[in-house]
Enzyme design. Sequence first.
Site, PDB file in Angstrom:
ATOM      1  N   TRP A 182       3.351  -8.092  -0.012  1.00  0.00           N
ATOM      2  CA  TRP A 182       2.797  -6.890  -0.623  1.00  0.00           C
ATOM      3  C   TRP A 182       3.803  -5.738  -0.560  1.00  0.00           C
ATOM      4  O   TRP A 182       3.905  -4.943  -1.486  1.00  0.00           O
ATOM      5  CB  TRP A 182       1.500  -6.493   0.080  1.00  0.00           C
ATOM      6  N   HIS A 183       4.570  -5.660   0.535  1.00  0.00           N
ATOM      7  CA  HIS A 183       5.564  -4.598   0.666  1.00  0.00           C
ATOM      8  C   HIS A 183       6.746  -4.813  -0.274  1.00  0.00           C
ATOM      9  O   HIS A 183       7.454  -3.869  -0.604  1.00  0.00           O
ATOM     10  CB  HIS A 183       6.047  -4.487   2.111  1.00  0.00           C
ATOM     11  N   GLY A 184       6.979  -6.041  -0.661  1.00  0.00           N
ATOM     12  CA  GLY A 184       8.058  -6.335  -1.595  1.00  0.00           C
ATOM     13  C   GLY A 184       8.499  -7.781  -1.442  1.00  0.00           C
ATOM     14  O   GLY A 184       8.257  -8.416  -0.428  1.00  0.00           O
TER      15      GLY A 184
END
Length: 166
Positions: A37-39
Amino acid sequence: MGSWFRDYVYIPLGGSRKGTVRQIINIGIVWLLTGLWHGASVNFILWGIYFGVILMAEKAFILKWLVKIPKVFRRCYSYLIVTISWILFACTKRAERIVFFKALTGIGKKFVCDRESMYLMFSYLPLIAICFVAAAPFGKNIYSIIQKRSETRLTNASVACFWCSF
């Protein structure tokens, strides 16, 4: 974000209702997805896996040990775990992570505290002290003492003013 992953990933996977092994697997899946989700970068995925492994290990056997030690050591443990996680989160290349970890731990230096480290430590000492007090139960204890000795109940606004006065 945590409640979203709990409600839409962890609980639909079965949460903790299907036994410890399944719960540990669910924790791993949630944290892998949290990293994604963060990358899609490797550092974020490693960060998610890192926390997943830590939480799975805690659930399996570390938690039994942690509840037996004093709170101050549990807080130090948490601080260490989170501090190491920021290396994974911030550094995009393996070489950067190694350099950062060595600098953080003093590995490879003749002295752990060189002149620059001492300067930075003393420059940030007031901020470190404020963070220490804020992270420790002192504030809550001070508030409780004031609340007990006060004739009237303190409001949240008066408590905010009290903390802002420091």
